[in-house]
Motif scaffolding. Structure first.
Motif, PDB file in Angstrom:
ATOM      1  N   UNK A  75      64.771  -3.294  46.930  1.00 24.96           N
ATOM      2  CA  UNK A  75      65.345  -3.495  48.259  1.00 24.96           C
ATOM      3  C   UNK A  75      64.203  -3.421  49.271  1.00 24.96           C
ATOM      4  N   UNK A  76      64.391  -4.100  50.426  1.00 26.61           N
ATOM      5  CA  UNK A  76      63.295  -4.197  51.391  1.00 26.61           C
ATOM      6  C   UNK A  76      63.739  -3.776  52.800  1.00 26.61           C
ATOM      7  N   UNK A  77      64.134  -2.525  52.980  1.00 20.88           N
ATOM      8  CA  UNK A  77      64.590  -2.080  54.306  1.00 20.88           C
ATOM      9  C   UNK A  77      63.422  -1.798  55.247  1.00 20.88           C
ATOM     10  N   UNK A  78      63.703  -1.870  56.554  1.00 23.18           N
ATOM     11  CA  UNK A  78      62.727  -1.379  57.523  1.00 23.18           C
ATOM     12  C   UNK A  78      63.074   0.073  57.859  1.00 23.18           C
ATOM     13  N   UNK A  79      62.343   0.658  58.785  1.00 22.33           N
ATOM     14  CA  UNK A  79      62.515   2.080  59.082  1.00 22.33           C
ATOM     15  C   UNK A  79      63.865   2.402  59.714  1.00 22.33           C
TER      16      UNK A  79
ATOM     17  N   UNK B 134      64.151   9.413  52.325  1.00 23.52           N
ATOM     18  CA  UNK B 134      65.286   8.599  51.896  1.00 23.52           C
ATOM     19  C   UNK B 134      64.821   7.535  50.907  1.00 23.52           C
ATOM     20  N   UNK B 135      63.713   6.862  51.252  1.00 22.04           N
ATOM     21  CA  UNK B 135      63.171   5.820  50.368  1.00 22.04           C
ATOM     22  C   UNK B 135      62.814   6.396  49.007  1.00 22.04           C
ATOM     23  N   UNK B 136      62.212   7.586  49.011  1.00 22.59           N
ATOM     24  CA  UNK B 136      61.843   8.239  47.752  1.00 22.59           C
ATOM     25  C   UNK B 136      63.084   8.557  46.927  1.00 22.59           C
ATOM     26  N   UNK B 137      64.151   8.990  47.594  1.00 18.84           N
ATOM     27  CA  UNK B 137      65.381   9.334  46.885  1.00 18.84           C
ATOM     28  C   UNK B 137      66.044   8.079  46.317  1.00 18.84           C
ATOM     29  N   UNK B 138      66.099   7.005  47.106  1.00 14.27           N
ATOM     30  CA  UNK B 138      66.724   5.758  46.651  1.00 14.27           C
ATOM     31  C   UNK B 138      65.939   5.149  45.489  1.00 14.27           C
ATOM     32  N   UNK B 139      64.618   5.384  45.480  1.00 17.32           N
ATOM     33  CA  UNK B 139      63.770   4.795  44.435  1.00 17.32           C
ATOM     34  C   UNK B 139      64.056   5.366  43.050  1.00 17.32           C
ATOM     35  N   UNK B 140      64.874   6.402  42.978  1.00 17.31           N
ATOM     36  CA  UNK B 140      65.320   6.909  41.682  1.00 17.31           C
ATOM     37  C   UNK B 140      66.298   5.919  41.035  1.00 17.31           C
ATOM     38  N   UNK B 141      66.840   5.025  41.865  1.00 12.01           N
ATOM     39  CA  UNK B 141      67.836   4.059  41.396  1.00 12.01           C
ATOM     40  C   UNK B 141      67.287   2.634  41.368  1.00 12.01           C
ATOM     41  N   UNK B 142      66.425   2.283  42.325  1.00 15.97           N
ATOM     42  CA  UNK B 142      65.761   0.980  42.337  1.00 15.97           C
ATOM     43  C   UNK B 142      64.506   1.097  43.200  1.00 15.97           C
ATOM     44  N   UNK B 143      63.574   0.182  43.002  1.00 11.24           N
ATOM     45  CA  UNK B 143      62.349   0.215  43.794  1.00 11.24           C
ATOM     46  C   UNK B 143      62.660  -0.084  45.261  1.00 11.24           C
TER      47      UNK B 143
ATOM     48  N   UNK C  39      58.315   3.096  43.647  1.00 13.69           N
ATOM     49  CA  UNK C  39      58.777   2.545  42.377  1.00 13.69           C
ATOM     50  C   UNK C  39      59.630   3.524  41.577  1.00 13.69           C
ATOM     51  N   UNK C  40      59.762   4.741  42.072  1.00 15.88           N
ATOM     52  CA  UNK C  40      60.467   5.777  41.323  1.00 15.88           C
ATOM     53  C   UNK C  40      59.509   6.661  40.560  1.00 15.88           C
ATOM     54  N   UNK C  41      58.324   6.113  40.259  1.00 19.23           N
ATOM     55  CA  UNK C  41      57.276   6.874  39.575  1.00 19.23           C
ATOM     56  C   UNK C  41      56.042   7.042  40.451  1.00 19.23           C
ATOM     57  N   UNK C  42      55.764   6.010  41.265  1.00 20.30           N
ATOM     58  CA  UNK C  42      54.583   6.028  42.111  1.00 20.30           C
ATOM     59  C   UNK C  42      54.921   5.532  43.508  1.00 20.30           C
ATOM     60  N   UNK C  43      54.023   5.828  44.445  1.00 20.31           N
ATOM     61  CA  UNK C  43      54.141   5.329  45.807  1.00 20.31           C
ATOM     62  C   UNK C  43      52.842   4.595  46.136  1.00 20.31           C
ATOM     63  N   UNK C  44      52.969   3.337  46.539  1.00 21.56           N
ATOM     64  CA  UNK C  44      51.792   2.546  46.888  1.00 21.56           C
ATOM     65  C   UNK C  44      51.807   2.254  48.386  1.00 21.56           C
ATOM     66  N   UNK C  45      50.705   2.516  49.030  1.00 22.48           N
ATOM     67  CA  UNK C  45      50.569   2.260  50.466  1.00 22.48           C
ATOM     68  C   UNK C  45      49.933   0.883  50.646  1.00 22.48           C
ATOM     69  N   UNK C  46      50.657  -0.020  51.278  1.00 22.93           N
ATOM     70  CA  UNK C  46      50.182  -1.382  51.470  1.00 22.93           C
ATOM     71  C   UNK C  46      49.761  -1.552  52.926  1.00 22.93           C
TER      72      UNK C  46
END
Length: 251
Positions: A138-142, A158-167, A186-193
């Protein structure tokens, strides 16, 4: 020289200005050398600056179209845009998974237009999680990510919690601390773009273009991180294309 292109699908609204929705998605697909199909979830009357009216497509008609497309083509990835309800979204997502379990799904979580016209309300957190568990990204904004929790107010948590279900690609256009920095959970890692440039101009439908670029990249068998990095480069070129709100698509 012949070229066999991957099939991709956008399920989104029709914007007559061409800046957002299925028209913007198809333009993006073409630039990525994938073959784009489109299913229209609703017709809008709008310009890049104003939203006037909305008419949703009957859900049965959408599902019937999906059935015919998936039974005739091998669709590698799907981008979903505006929908009127979570139930409508659930039926679309579950239909795709039944017809083609390996197809990648990206949901651009457009809750309202840039001119504040509301599309969908997140009114059932249990149903929401049930849906996103079938989605790849999913691609939400802030602002949008805040609707994914009834208690938490920190977008990153919130993003970290949702990532347990999908990236989750938390877009940085409204990042209050560092504008333009996206975070991929990704549920396992966080990448800063980080952004590659600061010279950009606001564009109508930029979220549509980004999500459809990611979808195209996934259909080209790029891994999720690479797909998001390359899509970010594409959207930045799009945002630099001119100083109006209607961007030009080019590679």
């Amino acid at each position: 020289m012949s070229e066999n292109r991957s099939f991709v699908l956008t399920i989104a609204g029709f914007d007559p200005s061409g800046g957002a929705g299925v028209l913007a998605d198809i333009k993006t697909f073409e630039q990525h050398h994938v073959y784009g199909f489109a299913v229209n979830t609703g017709n809008t009357i709008q310009t890049e600056n104003q939203f006037f009216e909305m008419e949703w497509t009957d859900q049965a008609y959408v599902l019937k179209t999906l059935d015919k497309l998936f039974k005739n083509y091998s669709i590698k990835a799907v981008k979903i845009g505006i929908v009127p309800s979570l139930d409508y979204l659930k039926d679309i997502v579950f239909a795709i998974k039944k017809l083609s379990p390996k197809t990648k799904i990206v949901w651009d979580t457009v809750l309202k237009s840039t001119t504040e016209f509301p599309f969908i309300t997140i009114d059932n957190q249990t149903l929401l999680i049930e849906i996103v568990e079938q989605i790849d990204l999913i691609t939400p904004n802030y602002n949008e990510i805040l609707q994914f929790s009834t208690a938490e107010k920190n977008p990153n948590l919130i993003a970290h919690d949702v990532s347990k279900h999908c990236a989750v690609l938390l877009k940085g256009g409204h990042n209050p601390l560092v504008i333009g920095v996206d975070c991929l959970y990704t549920g396992k890692e966080i990448f800063r773009l980080a952004p590659n440039t600061t010279l950009v101009f606001e564009k109508h439908g930029s979220g549509c273009v980004l999500s459809s670029a990611i979808t195209a990249n996934l259909a080209l068998e790029q891994d999720l991180k690479t797909a998001c990095i390359n899509a970010k480069k594409y959207i930045e070129t799009y945002l630099q294309s001119n100083q109006t709100k209607l961007g030009y698509h080019h590679v």
